[in-house]
Design a protein around this motif. Structure first.
Motif: not given
Ligand code: GLN
Length: 428
Positions: A27, A63-64, A114, A160, A191, A261
């Motif tokens: 995605y 990422q997360s 999130n 993104e 974010y 992710v």
């Molecule tokens: N940037 C990604 C998001 O907000 C991070 C999600 C993840 O790593 N689980 O969708």
């Protein structure tokens, strides 16, 4: 001698690397182009050693995995209570990007999903910081955890941002509930930029080790967050870090963890190590499949599980001996007792030491408590020890503490409470 640890880690990597289940995150377009076979593992000790194998210098976006660290910064800047008002700490049992908020308040369930992470992003720094200054504080904070200056992958950030429809939906809902007052587009921009910070597994192992180390960065020795903040973050990682597989993870692997992710995964075992893996193929929860296997393997091989019950501590009172007759009376009778304490003066140890003094009281006048073989004094242990000293003095004993490392006090006299005093010497 060559250390066996890198060889062991290489073997773990090779065995777990044979698995090719899972799919790349698609995605976020650039993540779909990652090389799926990349694989790395790093283990960071609390005194600053990092063992790394595989593609250990490869940079990828955090990422997360940024979420627990940004939560830590928000807690450090605003305190637990203020942050809790905005973001709860209950596991959601839902996917990371679920559009869900607490029914009445609109409060996100936890800072790892999130909704919670968008909110904690707004809680870093003073409330009047502009977008750029807030991001600077976040980037500096993440860098401090890693022990080196980190940078943003601008291309992944922008890519993104173009597809961040869900995150916008969540941010608008949060804004609608008044969880924050900032422009939702600004919050999503910030974010997603925080998610695009580039790291290696070595950086992540150091960041995880900082949490495992109670907030002190193992390379730099710098305190990044307080012990209380560190404990709060680890707790939330344990209950919510793995989203809808948190329960399964805690029981099988037993290490507070967070996945991202792009394929990163960290684990932080309190008081022991920080672990980081990288492998981009993901399972249905958005967690690296090979990362999960590696952590399962490390946990079972090394007994690295939070709920692994340690061997009961040895008795705090190592030896109890009578003192030689020093009163000069020459009657051949002992003038008192020495208790040699050993290990950690904590609740459990002091309870046993006090119990033995109650059940088998030191008969003579002089009591010596020898701390030479003690390696740490916990706050509760210190209070219990001083209370024991106070009661011994009230019972008519003269108490001497032998404390060569100054764990309790420097040589001289110490007030054990309500006017009771004990002598402190640094050797016997
Ligand atoms: N940037 C990604 C998001 O907000 C991070 C999600 C993840 O790593 N689980 O969708």
């Amino acid at each position: 001698m060559k250390s066996p640890i890198p060889d062991y880690l290489a073997e773990v990597l090779e065995t777990c690397g044979a698995n090719d289940e899972g799919v790349l995150a698609d995605y976020i377009p650039p993540l779909a182009e990652a090389d799926p076979d990349r694989l790395a593992l790093a283990l960071g000790t609390l005194d600053g050693e990092v063992y790394a194998v595989g593609d250990a210098d490869l940079e990828f976006t955090i990422q997360s995995i940024s979420k627990p660290f940004v939560y830590a910064l928000a807690l450090a800047d605003h305190g637990l209570e203020a942050v809790l008002e905005k973001v709860d700490v209950e596991p959601s049992g839902e996917a990371f990007n679920e559009v869900s908020l607490e029914a009445d308040s609109g409060r996100p369930l936890n800072p790892m999903i999130n909704a919670g992470a968008l909110t904690t992003h707004t809680l870093v720094g003073a409330p009047d910081l502009d977008e750029e200054a807030r991001f600077e504080r976040i980037l500096a904070g993440l860098s401090a955890f890693a022990g080196r200056d980190l940078a943003v992958d601008e291309e992944i950030w922008q890519a993104e941002l173009e597809v961040a429809h869900r995150n916008h939906a969540i941010a608008y809902m949060l804004r609608g509930h008044g969880v924050f007052a900032l422009d939702p587009r600004e919050v999503v921009r910030g974010y997603i930029r925080q998610c695009a910070v580039l790291v290696t597994v070595k950086d992540l192992a150091a960041m995880a080790a900082t949490l495992a180390n109670g907030g002190v960065q193992p390379f730099t020795g710098e305190r990044i967050v307080s012990r209380e903040v560190g404990r709060q973050v680890l707790s939330v990682m344990a209950t919510s870090g793995m989203y809808d597989s948190a329960g399964d993870w805690l029981s099988t692997v037993g290490i507070p963890a967070k996945s991202g992710v792009s394929g990163g995964l960290i684990g932080a075992l309190p008081g022991q190590v920080g672990i980081a893996t990288f492998s981009p193929r993901l399972d249905e929860h958005g967690t690296s499949t090979r990362g999960v296997r590696i952590c399962e393997r490390l946990s079972s091989d090394m007994g690295m599980h939070l709920m692994e019950v340690p061997a009961p501590a040895r008795s705090l009172v190592g030896r109890r001996t009578t003192l030689p007759n020093v009163d000069g009376a020459g009657d051949g009778e002992s003038d008192g007792w020495t208790y040699e304490l050993q290990g950690s003066i904590n609740f459990v140890g002091m309870e046993r030491a006090l119990r033995s003094m109650v059940e088998d009281p030191p008969g003579e006048t002089a009591v010596v408590l020898d701390l030479t073989r003690v390696h740490e004094v916990r706050d509760v242990g210190r209070r219990m020890l001083l209370e024991g000293v106070r009661r011994l003095v009230l019972d008519g004993h003269t108490v001497t503490l032998v404390d060569p490392d100054g764990l309790l006090a420097e040589p001289g006299t110490i007030d054990a409470g309500e006017g009771t005093e004990a002598r402190v010497i640094d050797h016997r």
